[in-house]
Write a protein that holds these residues in place. Structure first.
Motif, PDB file in Angstrom:
ATOM      1  N   GLU A   8      32.674  18.531 -22.923  1.00  0.00           N
ATOM      2  CA  GLU A   8      34.132  18.622 -23.195  1.00  0.00           C
ATOM      3  C   GLU A   8      34.551  17.280 -24.127  1.00  0.00           C
ATOM      4  O   GLU A   8      35.354  17.554 -25.147  1.00  0.00           O
ATOM      5  CB  GLU A   8      34.846  18.503 -21.977  1.00  0.00           C
ATOM      6  CG  GLU A   8      36.402  18.537 -22.117  1.00  0.00           C
ATOM      7  CD  GLU A   8      36.666  19.782 -22.707  1.00  0.00           C
ATOM      8  OE1 GLU A   8      38.001  19.809 -23.154  1.00  0.00           O
ATOM      9  OE2 GLU A   8      36.190  20.727 -22.987  1.00  0.00           O
ATOM     10  N   GLN A   9      34.101  16.049 -23.839  1.00  0.00           N
ATOM     11  CA  GLN A   9      34.468  14.951 -24.807  1.00  0.00           C
ATOM     12  C   GLN A   9      33.941  15.175 -26.239  1.00  0.00           C
ATOM     13  O   GLN A   9      34.451  14.836 -26.957  1.00  0.00           O
ATOM     14  CB  GLN A   9      33.834  13.924 -24.136  1.00  0.00           C
ATOM     15  CG  GLN A   9      34.386  12.398 -24.833  1.00  0.00           C
ATOM     16  CD  GLN A   9      35.969  12.394 -24.720  1.00  0.00           C
ATOM     17  OE1 GLN A   9      36.652  12.544 -23.547  1.00  0.00           O
ATOM     18  NE2 GLN A   9      36.693  12.375 -26.139  1.00  0.00           N
ATOM     19  N   ASN A  10      32.582  15.774 -26.154  1.00  0.00           N
ATOM     20  CA  ASN A  10      32.055  15.987 -27.585  1.00  0.00           C
ATOM     21  C   ASN A  10      32.903  17.016 -28.182  1.00  0.00           C
ATOM     22  O   ASN A  10      33.247  16.958 -29.452  1.00  0.00           O
ATOM     23  CB  ASN A  10      30.566  16.595 -27.402  1.00  0.00           C
ATOM     24  CG  ASN A  10      29.531  15.481 -27.272  1.00  0.00           C
ATOM     25  OD1 ASN A  10      29.810  14.418 -27.740  1.00  0.00           O
ATOM     26  ND2 ASN A  10      28.369  15.906 -26.654  1.00  0.00           N
ATOM     27  N   ARG A  11      33.235  18.092 -27.619  1.00  0.00           N
ATOM     28  CA  ARG A  11      34.187  19.243 -28.197  1.00  0.00           C
ATOM     29  C   ARG A  11      35.471  18.501 -28.682  1.00  0.00           C
ATOM     30  O   ARG A  11      35.886  18.678 -29.762  1.00  0.00           O
ATOM     31  CB  ARG A  11      34.534  20.217 -27.085  1.00  0.00           C
ATOM     32  CG  ARG A  11      35.046  21.277 -27.973  1.00  0.00           C
ATOM     33  CD  ARG A  11      35.555  22.469 -26.918  1.00  0.00           C
ATOM     34  NE  ARG A  11      36.625  21.766 -25.886  1.00  0.00           N
ATOM     35  CZ  ARG A  11      37.696  21.670 -26.214  1.00  0.00           C
ATOM     36  NH1 ARG A  11      38.289  22.029 -27.295  1.00  0.00           N
ATOM     37  NH2 ARG A  11      38.826  21.537 -25.242  1.00  0.00           N
ATOM     38  N   LEU A  12      36.094  17.706 -27.708  1.00  0.00           N
ATOM     39  CA  LEU A  12      37.435  17.032 -28.107  1.00  0.00           C
ATOM     40  C   LEU A  12      37.165  16.089 -29.347  1.00  0.00           C
ATOM     41  O   LEU A  12      37.868  15.921 -30.127  1.00  0.00           O
ATOM     42  CB  LEU A  12      38.025  16.119 -26.787  1.00  0.00           C
ATOM     43  CG  LEU A  12      38.433  17.327 -25.910  1.00  0.00           C
ATOM     44  CD1 LEU A  12      38.890  16.293 -24.504  1.00  0.00           C
ATOM     45  CD2 LEU A  12      39.533  18.046 -26.114  1.00  0.00           C
ATOM     46  N   ASP A  13      36.308  15.405 -29.315  1.00  0.00           N
ATOM     47  CA  ASP A  13      36.070  14.428 -30.341  1.00  0.00           C
ATOM     48  C   ASP A  13      35.818  14.955 -31.907  1.00  0.00           C
ATOM     49  O   ASP A  13      36.212  14.559 -32.805  1.00  0.00           O
ATOM     50  CB  ASP A  13      34.969  13.334 -30.092  1.00  0.00           C
ATOM     51  CG  ASP A  13      35.173  12.351 -29.048  1.00  0.00           C
ATOM     52  OD1 ASP A  13      36.203  12.384 -28.714  1.00  0.00           O
ATOM     53  OD2 ASP A  13      34.199  11.690 -28.526  1.00  0.00           O
ATOM     54  N   GLY A  43      39.610   7.579 -35.193  1.00  0.00           N
ATOM     55  CA  GLY A  43      39.273   7.063 -33.861  1.00  0.00           C
ATOM     56  C   GLY A  43      37.955   6.869 -33.387  1.00  0.00           C
ATOM     57  O   GLY A  43      37.693   6.166 -32.308  1.00  0.00           O
ATOM     58  N   LEU A  44      37.093   7.461 -34.215  1.00  0.00           N
ATOM     59  CA  LEU A  44      35.622   7.444 -33.650  1.00  0.00           C
ATOM     60  C   LEU A  44      34.890   6.846 -34.679  1.00  0.00           C
ATOM     61  O   LEU A  44      35.150   6.567 -35.741  1.00  0.00           O
ATOM     62  CB  LEU A  44      35.309   8.952 -33.972  1.00  0.00           C
ATOM     63  CG  LEU A  44      35.691  10.150 -33.147  1.00  0.00           C
ATOM     64  CD1 LEU A  44      35.349  11.416 -33.584  1.00  0.00           C
ATOM     65  CD2 LEU A  44      35.597   9.776 -31.737  1.00  0.00           C
ATOM     66  N   PRO A  45      33.765   6.262 -33.767  1.00  0.00           N
ATOM     67  CA  PRO A  45      33.003   5.070 -34.888  1.00  0.00           C
ATOM     68  C   PRO A  45      32.085   5.995 -35.620  1.00  0.00           C
ATOM     69  O   PRO A  45      31.857   7.016 -35.513  1.00  0.00           O
ATOM     70  CB  PRO A  45      31.985   4.341 -33.768  1.00  0.00           C
ATOM     71  CG  PRO A  45      32.201   5.078 -32.217  1.00  0.00           C
ATOM     72  CD  PRO A  45      33.375   6.256 -32.464  1.00  0.00           C
ATOM     73  N   LEU A  46      31.703   5.495 -36.851  1.00  0.00           N
ATOM     74  CA  LEU A  46      30.922   6.188 -37.658  1.00  0.00           C
ATOM     75  C   LEU A  46      29.614   6.784 -37.286  1.00  0.00           C
ATOM     76  O   LEU A  46      29.216   7.983 -37.588  1.00  0.00           O
ATOM     77  CB  LEU A  46      30.618   5.274 -39.303  1.00  0.00           C
ATOM     78  CG  LEU A  46      31.746   4.882 -40.052  1.00  0.00           C
ATOM     79  CD1 LEU A  46      31.299   3.911 -41.092  1.00  0.00           C
ATOM     80  CD2 LEU A  46      32.270   6.164 -40.529  1.00  0.00           C
ATOM     81  N   ILE A  49      30.518   9.891 -35.652  1.00  0.00           N
ATOM     82  CA  ILE A  49      30.904  10.848 -36.713  1.00  0.00           C
ATOM     83  C   ILE A  49      29.462  11.443 -37.514  1.00  0.00           C
ATOM     84  O   ILE A  49      29.616  12.654 -37.763  1.00  0.00           O
ATOM     85  CB  ILE A  49      31.789  10.187 -37.915  1.00  0.00           C
ATOM     86  CG1 ILE A  49      33.188   9.998 -37.354  1.00  0.00           C
ATOM     87  CG2 ILE A  49      31.715  11.212 -39.103  1.00  0.00           C
ATOM     88  CD1 ILE A  49      34.180   9.036 -38.281  1.00  0.00           C
ATOM     89  N   TYR A  50      28.626  10.735 -37.542  1.00  0.00           N
ATOM     90  CA  TYR A  50      27.310  11.238 -38.430  1.00  0.00           C
ATOM     91  C   TYR A  50      26.376  11.895 -37.320  1.00  0.00           C
ATOM     92  O   TYR A  50      25.768  12.581 -37.801  1.00  0.00           O
ATOM     93  CB  TYR A  50      26.674   9.973 -38.834  1.00  0.00           C
ATOM     94  CG  TYR A  50      27.390   9.542 -40.274  1.00  0.00           C
ATOM     95  CD1 TYR A  50      27.224  10.605 -41.407  1.00  0.00           C
ATOM     96  CD2 TYR A  50      27.853   8.425 -40.375  1.00  0.00           C
ATOM     97  CE1 TYR A  50      27.740  10.303 -42.662  1.00  0.00           C
ATOM     98  CE2 TYR A  50      28.446   8.057 -41.801  1.00  0.00           C
ATOM     99  CZ  TYR A  50      28.424   8.882 -42.751  1.00  0.00           C
ATOM    100  OH  TYR A  50      28.888   8.598 -43.846  1.00  0.00           O
ATOM    101  N   ARG A  51      26.744  11.680 -35.979  1.00  0.00           N
ATOM    102  CA  ARG A  51      26.076  12.537 -35.088  1.00  0.00           C
ATOM    103  C   ARG A  51      26.565  13.956 -35.163  1.00  0.00           C
ATOM    104  O   ARG A  51      25.908  15.074 -34.981  1.00  0.00           O
ATOM    105  CB  ARG A  51      26.025  12.126 -33.605  1.00  0.00           C
ATOM    106  CG  ARG A  51      25.248  10.903 -33.464  1.00  0.00           C
ATOM    107  CD  ARG A  51      25.108  10.709 -31.861  1.00  0.00           C
ATOM    108  NE  ARG A  51      24.607   9.401 -31.862  1.00  0.00           N
ATOM    109  CZ  ARG A  51      24.987   8.517 -30.822  1.00  0.00           C
ATOM    110  NH1 ARG A  51      26.198   8.551 -30.316  1.00  0.00           N
ATOM    111  NH2 ARG A  51      24.169   7.313 -30.833  1.00  0.00           N
ATOM    112  N   PHE A  52      27.775  14.118 -35.361  1.00  0.00           N
ATOM    113  CA  PHE A  52      28.486  15.578 -35.344  1.00  0.00           C
ATOM    114  C   PHE A  52      28.129  15.998 -36.790  1.00  0.00           C
ATOM    115  O   PHE A  52      27.862  17.381 -37.001  1.00  0.00           O
ATOM    116  CB  PHE A  52      30.018  15.424 -35.319  1.00  0.00           C
ATOM    117  CG  PHE A  52      30.495  14.961 -34.084  1.00  0.00           C
ATOM    118  CD1 PHE A  52      30.296  16.098 -32.988  1.00  0.00           C
ATOM    119  CD2 PHE A  52      31.212  14.184 -33.913  1.00  0.00           C
ATOM    120  CE1 PHE A  52      30.473  15.686 -31.506  1.00  0.00           C
ATOM    121  CE2 PHE A  52      31.915  13.698 -32.459  1.00  0.00           C
ATOM    122  CZ  PHE A  52      31.459  14.679 -31.609  1.00  0.00           C
TER     123      PHE A  52
END
Length: 188
Positions: A8-13, A43-46, A49-52
């Motif tokens: 859920e946190q992954n989806r929200l992020d 507000g996410l670390p780079l 972001i690059y994991r997504f």
């Protein structure tokens, strides 16, 4: 040790990142927005972001794909409230006029992306073409129900109205296109 990140946190992020990307890319352009700005806006670390999205191109494609679903869904929801087939086609242009009048309207996100990256990114080009084909299909479905053989002119009037409104900063092209489509469809 930090707690594991839930699905859920992954989806929200991911949605937060896509929201930030869509806003910034649409407001300022894809090339003008750096990854550090996306980090700050989301507000996410780079690293996260690059994991997504391994590349900025991947992020652009995902953003365009998500925007397509929402944009065409909003259009369909508006148009399909209208029962009469002829009025449905005209409702496309009413919806466009409302969109053009929104603060921050900068034209078609797909045309903008094509202008910036279409020549250098096969993935972005494919996404732009998929959106335009899907929009054409929507128009064709609504126009076919009128039995008037005018799908191509109606589609081109819709596309042209988007570009003209973006350049002029005026929603009037939707009204002009609607008037032309009214004539193309013939009397009710």
């Amino acid at each position: 040790m930090p707690a594991p990140i839930t699905e859920e946190q992954n989806r929200l992020d991911r949605e937060t990142l896509l929201d930030a990307a869509e806003r910034l890319f649409y407001e300022r352009g894809i090339r003008a927005v750096g990854m550090d700005e996306l980090r700050a806006a989301s507000g996410l670390p780079l690293k996260r972001i690059y994991r997504f999205f391994a590349t900025k191109e991947d992020l652009v494609v995902a953003m365009l794909r998500r925007r397509d679903r929402r944009w065409r869904g909003d259009l369909a929801a508006h148009v399909e409230q209208v029962a009469d087939p002829r009025e449905r086609v005209l409702a496309v242009f009413d919806w466009l006029a409302e969109w053009f009048a929104q603060p921050g309207f900068r034209g078609c996100a797909w045309i903008n992306a094509f202008g910036e990256l279409g020549a250098s990114s096969e993935a972005v080009l494919a996404e732009v073409r998929a959106h335009k084909q899907a929009f054409h299909h929507q128009i064709a479905t609504w126009v076919t129900a009128t039995r008037a053989p005018v799908t191509e002119p109606v589609f081109l009037l819709a596309e042209g109205a988007v570009v003209a409104a973006a350049i002029s900063g005026d929603p009037a092209p939707a009204r002009h296109a609607r008037a032309a489509v009214t004539r193309l469809l013939g009397p009710p």
